[in-house]
Motif scaffolding. Structure first.
Motif, PDB file in Angstrom:
ATOM      1  N   ARG A  97     -46.506 -23.423 -24.893  1.00 33.55           N
ATOM      2  CA  ARG A  97     -48.016 -22.557 -24.580  1.00 33.55           C
ATOM      3  C   ARG A  97     -47.672 -21.433 -23.713  1.00 33.55           C
ATOM      4  O   ARG A  97     -48.296 -20.313 -23.592  1.00 33.55           O
ATOM      5  CB  ARG A  97     -49.035 -23.408 -24.338  1.00 33.55           C
ATOM      6  N   SER A  98     -46.972 -21.804 -22.726  1.00 33.19           N
ATOM      7  CA  SER A  98     -46.643 -21.003 -21.658  1.00 33.19           C
ATOM      8  C   SER A  98     -45.786 -19.571 -22.065  1.00 33.19           C
ATOM      9  O   SER A  98     -45.672 -18.575 -21.436  1.00 33.19           O
ATOM     10  CB  SER A  98     -45.831 -21.578 -20.202  1.00 33.19           C
ATOM     11  N   ASP A 134     -45.174 -32.725 -13.535  1.00 35.48           N
ATOM     12  CA  ASP A 134     -44.868 -32.716 -14.798  1.00 35.48           C
ATOM     13  C   ASP A 134     -44.648 -34.171 -15.652  1.00 35.48           C
ATOM     14  O   ASP A 134     -44.648 -34.158 -16.835  1.00 35.48           O
ATOM     15  CB  ASP A 134     -43.733 -31.690 -15.105  1.00 35.48           C
ATOM     16  N   ARG A 184     -46.695 -27.967 -22.791  1.00 38.82           N
ATOM     17  CA  ARG A 184     -47.187 -26.871 -21.947  1.00 38.82           C
ATOM     18  C   ARG A 184     -45.913 -25.691 -21.734  1.00 38.82           C
ATOM     19  O   ARG A 184     -46.327 -24.526 -21.611  1.00 38.82           O
ATOM     20  CB  ARG A 184     -47.012 -27.403 -20.525  1.00 38.82           C
ATOM     21  N   GLU A 227     -45.318 -32.319 -21.360  1.00 37.46           N
ATOM     22  CA  GLU A 227     -44.769 -31.260 -20.793  1.00 37.46           C
ATOM     23  C   GLU A 227     -43.936 -30.214 -21.504  1.00 37.46           C
ATOM     24  O   GLU A 227     -43.878 -28.804 -21.566  1.00 37.46           O
ATOM     25  CB  GLU A 227     -43.398 -31.803 -19.858  1.00 37.46           C
TER      26      GLU A 227
END
Length: 315
Positions: free
Chosen positions: A127-128, A274, A124, A121
């Motif tokens: 990376r977002s 998630d 992510r 989680e």
């Protein structure tokens, strides 16, 4: 002897196989089709299959006088092979135990840590591009050190997981096993419901009819709200619908999965959560491990060809 290798294997294994047998090697990475399954029994003396090559009873029934005499499975799990039907058709079945133990245990620990500490989680989030920096109550997870781990299945892999948890993280180990066993380290053997009540629950039983949906809604109901479930066994050991319900209802905190009930299908409901760490069946995905598995399968094939006892015959 003619040998069919159903999936691409490491170069070292292929070279050794070709040095000993007349090898036909599929380049396709998908499981054998129904027709390919039947042709493998008709056209080859030996077959080296692997996960997903579904040698079910109807396959043997459709080839009443098979040429094949051995299925040397690449992998320790063999629930894709109906062993009784194979024997009735005159085929022996072997597998590759031992070679996979430590690698699979390592993946169990990977999933424990990734899920407990919300690592997937967090990655992510980074990376977002939405991470706004550290703060004291961001993404608080479960502190693993000193917690209780419940291991379902105390075979080779279960023991390797127990050693890592106890000696590496100071965890208290409880376990459920169908027979009484001494794991060789401080641990208590307990009923399933007590093992499921641990802070971290790891599934390490063999696949097959006896363990299908062993972890059902009733078993999941014994888990604590802060606990996580890790499955590195076979996907259908866990009732996936019941697991999704428990996760969506926040009756458990999370899950780490390397296997799925209908691989490679992973339900959208799981992918949307998630709180779940999802790996693409990486349990033995290290070159030296896959080489060791392949060489063990070749040992079984060579023993058969030479009329010797099979090193890893499935009882």
């Amino acid at each position: 002897m003619r040998l069919l290798i159903t999936r691409p294997l490491p170069d070292r294994v292929m070279q050794a196989a070709r040095a000993r047998f007349d090898v036909t090697a599929r380049e396709n990475t998908l499981p054998l089709t129904p027709e390919e399954l039947r042709a493998s029994l008709r056209d080859y003396d030996l077959v080296l299959p692997t996960l997903g090559d579904l040698y079910a009873a109807p396959v043997f029934a459709d080839v009443p006088e098979p040429r094949a005499r051995l299925l040397a499975n690449f992998g320790v799990g063999y629930n894709h092979i109906d062993v009784a039907a194979a024997r009735a058709a005159g085929l022996a079945v072997t597998n590759t135990p031992g070679a996979v133990t430590d690698a699979t245990a390592d993946i169990a620990l990977t999933l424990i840590l990734m899920t407990a500490r919300r690592a997937a989680e967090g990655e992510r989030l980074v990376r977002s591009g939405q991470w706004q920096g550290w703060h004291p109550v961001q993404m608080l997870g479960l502190h693993v050190t000193g917690k209780r781990v419940g291991i379902i299945g105390m075979g080779r892999i279960g023991r390797a997981i127990a050693r890592r948890c106890h000696f590496g993280f100071g965890m208290e180990v409880v376990f459920h096993n169908r027979s009484v066993t001494d794991p060789g380290l401080p641990a208590r053997q307990v009923p399933l419901v007590e093992a499921m009540a641990a802070d971290v629950v790891v599934i390490a039983v063999p696949g097959g009819p006896a363990t299908r949906h062993l972890i059902d809604a009733e078993a999941l109901a014994a888990m604590q709200p802060h606990a996580i479930l890790v499955n590195i066994a076979r996907g259908d050991v866990v009732d996936e619908a019941a697991l999704i319900s428990a996760l969506e209802g926040r009756r458990i905190a999370g899950a780490g999965l390397d296997v799925y009930e209908r691989e490679p299908l992973v339900p959208e409901a799981l992918r949307a959560l998630d709180t779940v760490t999802l790996l693409p069946h990486l349990g033995t995905a290290a070159l030296e491990v896959r080489e060791a598995m392949g060489m063990m399968a070749l040992d079984n094939l060579t023993a058969f060809a030479e009329g010797r006892a099979l090193p890893n015959a499935i009882a």
